[in-house]
Design a protein around this motif. Sequence first.
Motif, PDB file in Angstrom:
ATOM      1  N   ARG A   5       6.959  13.215  21.573  1.00  0.00           N
ATOM      2  CA  ARG A   5       6.985  13.092  23.021  1.00  0.00           C
ATOM      3  C   ARG A   5       7.436  11.676  23.389  1.00  0.00           C
ATOM      4  O   ARG A   5       6.677  10.725  23.304  1.00  0.00           O
ATOM      5  CB  ARG A   5       5.611  13.390  23.627  1.00  0.00           C
ATOM      6  N   ILE A   6       8.695  11.577  23.837  1.00  0.00           N
ATOM      7  CA  ILE A   6       9.239  10.263  24.170  1.00  0.00           C
ATOM      8  C   ILE A   6       9.047   9.922  25.645  1.00  0.00           C
ATOM      9  O   ILE A   6       9.332   8.788  26.045  1.00  0.00           O
ATOM     10  CB  ILE A   6      10.723  10.145  23.781  1.00  0.00           C
ATOM     11  N   LEU A   7       8.591  10.869  26.453  1.00  0.00           N
ATOM     12  CA  LEU A   7       8.171  10.596  27.826  1.00  0.00           C
ATOM     13  C   LEU A   7       6.848  11.303  28.064  1.00  0.00           C
ATOM     14  O   LEU A   7       6.773  12.528  27.990  1.00  0.00           O
ATOM     15  CB  LEU A   7       9.197  11.093  28.856  1.00  0.00           C
ATOM     16  N   SER A   8       5.800  10.534  28.342  1.00  0.00           N
ATOM     17  CA  SER A   8       4.510  11.127  28.694  1.00  0.00           C
ATOM     18  C   SER A   8       4.167  10.884  30.154  1.00  0.00           C
ATOM     19  O   SER A   8       3.253  11.514  30.688  1.00  0.00           O
ATOM     20  CB  SER A   8       3.406  10.545  27.799  1.00  0.00           C
TER      21      SER A   8
ATOM     22  N   ARG B  86       7.687   5.616  37.812  1.00  0.00           N
ATOM     23  CA  ARG B  86       6.713   5.243  36.785  1.00  0.00           C
ATOM     24  C   ARG B  86       7.069   5.972  35.503  1.00  0.00           C
ATOM     25  O   ARG B  86       7.282   7.186  35.499  1.00  0.00           O
ATOM     26  CB  ARG B  86       5.302   5.612  37.230  1.00  0.00           C
ATOM     27  N   ALA B  87       7.119   5.237  34.397  1.00  0.00           N
ATOM     28  CA  ALA B  87       7.514   5.844  33.134  1.00  0.00           C
ATOM     29  C   ALA B  87       6.729   5.234  31.986  1.00  0.00           C
ATOM     30  O   ALA B  87       6.431   4.038  31.985  1.00  0.00           O
ATOM     31  CB  ALA B  87       9.015   5.661  32.891  1.00  0.00           C
ATOM     32  N   ASP B  88       6.385   6.077  31.023  1.00  0.00           N
ATOM     33  CA  ASP B  88       5.713   5.592  29.824  1.00  0.00           C
ATOM     34  C   ASP B  88       5.877   6.628  28.721  1.00  0.00           C
ATOM     35  O   ASP B  88       6.261   7.776  28.982  1.00  0.00           O
ATOM     36  CB  ASP B  88       4.229   5.324  30.098  1.00  0.00           C
ATOM     37  N   ALA B  89       5.565   6.223  27.494  1.00  0.00           N
ATOM     38  CA  ALA B  89       5.679   7.112  26.335  1.00  0.00           C
ATOM     39  C   ALA B  89       4.494   6.871  25.417  1.00  0.00           C
ATOM     40  O   ALA B  89       4.218   5.724  25.058  1.00  0.00           O
ATOM     41  CB  ALA B  89       6.992   6.854  25.599  1.00  0.00           C
TER      42      ALA B  89
END
Length: 408
Positions: A57-60, A134-137
């Motif tokens: 999962r490269i984008l959570s 908003r973005a995170d991994a």
Amino acid sequence: MTDGPTAAAGAFVDVSGPPAYGADQVTVLRGSTFCISDRHGDIRARHSEGMFVRDTRILSEWELRVDGRRTDALEVFREAATDAVFVGRVLPETGRADSALTVVRSRAVREGMSERITVHNYAGCPARVEVALRADADLADLFEVKEGRVQARAVRRSAPVAGTLEVMRGTRGVIISADVPGEQPAGEGPPQGLRWRVTVPARGQWSVTVRVTAVVDGLPVPVPPREPTASDAGGRQHVGPFVRTPDAGLARTLRRSVEDLDTLRIHDPSAPGRAVVAAGAPWYMALFGRDSLLTSWMVLPLDPALVLDTLHTLADYQGRLTDPVSEEQPGRIPHEVRYGPAAPLGFGERNAYYGTADATSLFVALVGELRRWGHDGPRVRALLPAVDRALEWVQRYGDTDGDGFVEQ
């Protein structure tokens, strides 16, 4: 026989159960790369959502806000399995009856993802807005997400280039960039992201394209050009019968079936020139012995090249050693092939799990069916040594009591 590697990790299962995967979620996929979001287009880590590349999962987190507020989802348009368009309305400010702003998010998934965010202003005066993504991994393994047992792990977040975001854990990660440089909010902890303060002209629009690039083994994964599908004009030629029918309903069913099969085509990293059949979307976009062989059997009259590619790829993974962890045995055809960070824990070093009773016999039967349909070229004959090894497995390991039936 076990059904997969998940039993080995049972001690980590969260008693609260896996997160829900419901009808209000939207899946966009190309091969083994897929993105699951809600109808707004957002991804939230607490749900079974995310963007996955090679079982990671490269984008959570992937959440769009306009002036700090979430948009009101209006419609989702799907023209192909690889693309989706999310249309939303910016909620009106307190004391106002309506808003003149809408947001369109055009998403395309390949080996990475590209999303075009467009803010439309239908008012007669300019609109000053803040657009924040908003973005995170968490870089979790696909099985951890699917079963609701994601564990917190240390990841490194940095901005190697102004206006970009990089998240890494070991040699896996993601790079998020935009064609319009965005700010990174100072002092904001994860999830991070990008922010733009813009003026949308009266009866005009403003757009930005954000790209998501996976990093595997320390290198960015290149995004290949779109391949023609069987339904495309000028697409690849299939060897086999063409069906013509005056029944419009049957014609639509056949056409949709071919399109659905095209979405199940994936390419194994060890042999990128071959197309193989995955088991199913979204969680099983991987090579599965039984599922890939049975689907290949059904499609054999229309596309024997796909059948050959699948057989040769399975032959490459055919068992060579005896390994109780992955249940590998000489001649055995694998049950499943995975590339996520947790795969070596359950599969051993080959990323393959072999605990299946039927795939090896189906492999032999499908090669025989190919010859029944008149295919006996060099690529078919090259499979015969693998067939011999598979038959040896059936006699030595599969039928341990000698009663003529495969037990394991």
